[in-house]
Scaffold this active site. Structure first.
Site, short mmCIF file in Angstrom:
data_model
loop_
_atom_site.label_atom_id
_atom_site.label_comp_id
_atom_site.label_asym_id
_atom_site.label_seq_id
_atom_site.Cartn_x
_atom_site.Cartn_y
_atom_site.Cartn_z
N TYR A 88 0.99 -1.10 -0.02
CA TYR A 88 0.20 0.04 0.11
C TYR A 88 1.00 1.21 0.00
CZ TYR A 88 -3.75 -3.00 1.00
OH TYR A 88 -5.02 -4.13 0.90
N ASN A 111 -12.43 -0.81 -4.80
CA ASN A 111 -12.21 -1.02 -6.19
C ASN A 111 -13.61 -1.68 -6.71
OD1 ASN A 111 -11.65 -1.75 -8.77
ND2 ASN A 111 -10.10 -3.44 -8.08
N CYS A 119 -6.43 -5.54 -7.73
CA CYS A 119 -6.16 -4.96 -6.29
C CYS A 119 -5.76 -5.79 -5.53
CB CYS A 119 -7.71 -4.25 -5.59
SG CYS A 119 -9.05 -5.26 -5.76
N HIS A 120 -5.94 -7.38 -5.94
CA HIS A 120 -5.53 -8.30 -5.14
C HIS A 120 -4.03 -8.39 -4.94
CE1 HIS A 120 -5.68 -9.81 -9.39
NE2 HIS A 120 -4.66 -10.47 -8.97
N GLU A 146 -1.32 -16.51 -9.83
CA GLU A 146 -0.57 -15.92 -10.70
C GLU A 146 1.23 -16.27 -10.28
OE1 GLU A 146 -1.31 -11.62 -10.61
OE2 GLU A 146 -3.39 -11.91 -11.01
#
Length: 149
Positions: A88, A111, A119-120, A146
């Site tokens: 962040y 979001n 946003c993850h 991912e």
């Protein structure tokens, strides 16, 4: 509105004027709009490819609605590459407001187009998985998918 069945649970897709306007982890009670079938189908196909590990960058047109600050944060989220994370604080620095990391967290939380606006990929300092609208299990699943964790 379209309900997309994903590996992390049902996702509610919304659209307006040919643009994706929402991807939520729950049905927000939005009334379906048959005029948006084309963009909803395109988003569904891209989500299929993403969850199959074949898509790393979404190209479906989208437009979130929010304050100028939130829009700036969401634009910055879109620059985080597939398979990478930032904190962040780093996101706040990226938008030129290094002390605004709490406000950045609030914008991230709000979001409206999860996954497509990634946003993850934002984590806490020290690599902690914190805060995700779809729940931390979904965030963990997406980051594993991912190859991040």
């Amino acid at each position: 509105m379209y309900i997309y069945e994903s590996p992390i649970g049902p996702l509610c897709l919304t659209a307006k004027n040919g643009l994706i306007t929402g991807l939520y982890f729950e049905d927000n009670g939005i009334v379906p709009n048959a005029n948006e079938e084309t963009v909803l189908r395109a988003a569904s196909l891209e989500l299929d490819a993403y969850f199959a590990g074949k898509l790393k960058v979404f190209t479906v047109p989208f437009r979130p609605a929010g304050t100028p600050f939130r829009m700036k944060v969401w634009e910055a989220l879109c620059t985080i590459p597939y398979g990478e994370t930032i904190t962040y604080k780093q996101l706040a620095e990226r938008i030129g407001l290094p002390s605004a990391y709490r406000a950045v967290g609030g914008a991230n939380h709000n979001n409206p187009i999860s996954i497509i606006i990634p946003c993850h990929r934002v984590i806490g300092t020290g690599g902690n998985l914190v805060g995700y609208g779809g729940g931390l299990n979904a965030k963990e699943w997406l980051l594993k998918h991912e190859g991040i964790i």
